[in-house]
Design an enzyme around this catalytic site. Structure first.
Site, PDB file in Angstrom:
ATOM      1  N   GLU A  81      91.705 -14.925 -25.002  1.00 54.28           N
ATOM      2  CA  GLU A  81      92.266 -14.966 -23.647  1.00 54.28           C
ATOM      3  C   GLU A  81      92.643 -13.539 -23.296  1.00 54.28           C
ATOM      4  O   GLU A  81      93.597 -12.991 -23.841  1.00 54.28           O
ATOM      5  CB  GLU A  81      93.481 -15.892 -23.612  1.00 54.28           C
ATOM      6  CG  GLU A  81      93.775 -16.411 -22.221  1.00 54.28           C
ATOM      7  CD  GLU A  81      94.793 -15.570 -21.476  1.00 54.28           C
ATOM      8  OE1 GLU A  81      94.352 -14.625 -20.782  1.00 54.28           O
ATOM      9  OE2 GLU A  81      95.979 -15.841 -21.596  1.00 54.28           O
ATOM     10  N   CYS A 106      98.719 -12.308 -17.231  1.00 51.50           N
ATOM     11  CA  CYS A 106      97.257 -12.332 -17.176  1.00 51.50           C
ATOM     12  C   CYS A 106      96.757 -13.113 -15.975  1.00 51.50           C
ATOM     13  O   CYS A 106      95.676 -12.839 -15.460  1.00 51.50           O
ATOM     14  CB  CYS A 106      96.689 -12.910 -18.466  1.00 51.50           C
ATOM     15  SG  CYS A 106      97.323 -14.552 -18.867  1.00 51.50           S
TER      16      CYS A 106
END
Length: 463
Positions: free
Chosen positions: A231, A265
């Protein structure tokens, strides 16, 4: 000489904590103990695993009053918001515990006379979780709890910025009465981490971090034939259609851009607004942004804390300066926020207009409190711009028309499509990305697939 990691607090630049780093030998011994423990843990019934994980969550949540200020000192999260991470940890953990029975249930194909056939979800072995600092608990829990529920053991390597978070999790597991070895933490440098990934006892790596970090993880795992979940962040877009509820859109997108000082993120880094509502949106967005209070994260009145380190703040300042030199207009004067000072981790929120995709601010991950806003003339224009990125983690659409949101969402290269919200992980939905945002999946029943392997049983019962 034993190597040490040093935690320099973004609050005041002081040395907050020191920890010894494990060498290759110590890390190898820990991984071997994890493998041994996993063999026994995999035989524990699912119900008992659930009881342990529930006690673990309970013990963690009971430490909230200690966890919140530690987060502020380690990575700058204002204490006004620190409890939210504890609540998010609990939500995700309890969801994954509840989903385990369904996700791990054997698949049984249509009956065939004379045979018993099924596919079992078997644990992989040792899961190495490498967690980032920006949401240390929320990121770690995505793999820790489902890995344990699936019968794996877990070794956690936390970011060097937040080692005390790993220790909190280890303490919670100890209080829960976990068997020795099924959950362990280790502080390692990059070289030792790479060797740990290459160690034969590691069966899966769950990594959250930068694109360059993800590439390093893949290099370390080359030739191992193990699963790697990555990720790696994003440059997440939002599109405000002409029919959007502007008050709701502004409130959601200001928060999505600046919460955690923009260090998320899936935070909002670029916004596209239909020309019919552009002027009103900009005015309201600018006004709400000015209401942030930048300062000491230990002060309960602070709503915007420092970035993780001065270098990170300087990177964002550089992106802003480059954009302004290229023709962008900065709507917020840094002088309006006295705590915002070059050379420190404190940076005011920034809103830029007249931006283009030739600017780094609109192309490269910012990971800070700065957002660019562009005017668009149509859905098609917005769709093209949203896809004009090497990243694909989330995208949000602000509209009163659900069908339009779905139609646009179908055309966006992204892992998650939001309508009228952003910067949120629903534990019942798959968390995944495309392009440079990485690959793999956590959360939801699908999150269990990467942490197990299918094992087929084909039994002839009549001979």
């Amino acid at each position: 000489m034993t190597k040490k990691l040093e935690v320099i607090s973004p609050v005041d630049g002081s040395l907050y904590a020191e920890r010894e780093l494990a060498d290759e030998r110590a890390a190898g011994a820990l991984l071997q103990s994890a493998k041994k423990a996993q063999k026994a843990w995999s035989k524990v019934p699912l119900e008992e695993r659930a009881h342990l994980c529930t006690r673990f969550v309970d013990a963690f949540c009971a430490m909230k009053d200690e966890i919140v200020p530690e987060l502020a000192w380690q990575m700058g999260r204002p204490v006004a918001f620190g409890a939210g991470e504890v609540a998010g940890f609990e939500e995700r953990a309890r969801a994954m515990i509840g989903l385990a029975e369904e996700a791990l249930a054997p698949y049984v194909p249509p009956a065939k006379d004379g045979f018993t056939r099924y596919i079992q979800r078997a644990p992989l072995g040792v899961v190495l979780t490498i967690s980032a600092w920006n949401y240390p608990y929320l990121i770690a829990v995505n793999s820790i709890v489902p890995a344990l529920m699936a019968g794996n053991s877990v070794v956690l390597k936390m970011s060097h910025q937040t080692p005390l978070c790993a220790e909190r999790l280890a303490l919670a597991m100890e209080k829960a009465g976990a068997p020795d070895g099924i959950f362990q933490i280790v502080h390692m440098d990059h070289v030792t981490t790479a060797k740990a990934i290459a160690h034969p006892e590691v069966n899966y790596v769950a990594f959250t971090g930068s694109v360059s970090g993800g590439a390093a993880i893949e290099r370390a795992a080359t030739g191992r034939f193990i699963g790697v979940g990555l990720e790696l962040g994003g440059k997440d877009p939002a599109y405000v259609r002409a029919d959007a509820n502007l008050t709701h859109a502004v409130e959601g997108l200001v928060d999505g851009a600046f919460f955690n000082s923009g260090q998320s993120c899936c935070g909002i880094e670029r916004i596209y607004v239909h020309e019919k509502v552009y002027g009103d949106f900009i005015e309201a967005f600018e006004n709400l942004t000015r209401q942030y209070v930048l300062g000491d994260p230990l002060d309960p009145e602070t709503t915007l804390g420092p970035m993780v380190r001065p270098g990170a703040a300087e990177f964002v300042r550089g992106q802003i300066s480059d954009a302004v030199r290229a023709g962008a207009r900065s709507l917020i004067d840094e002088a309006e926020f006295p705590a915002s000072r070059p050379g420190t981790a404190y940076l005011s929120p920034h809103v830029l207009t007249d931006v283009t995709h030739k600017m780094s601010l609109m192309r490269d991950e910012t990971f800070g409190p700065a957002v660019g806003i562009m005017k668009v003339t149509s859905d098609e224009d917005a769709l093209q711009l949203m896809n004009d990125s090497p990243y694909g983690l989330t995208a949000s659409i602000w509209t009163e028309d659900e069908e339009a949101a779905i139609r646009l969402g179908d055309g966006i290269d992204t892992g998650t499509v939001f309508m009228n919200r952003c910067d949120y992980l629903d534990p019942y939905l798959a968390w995944t990305g495309v392009k440079d945002s990485g690959h793999g999946c956590t959360l939801s029943p699908f999150g269990y697939e990467a942490l197990t392997r299918p094992k087929s049983y084909h039994l002839r019962t009549k001979t």
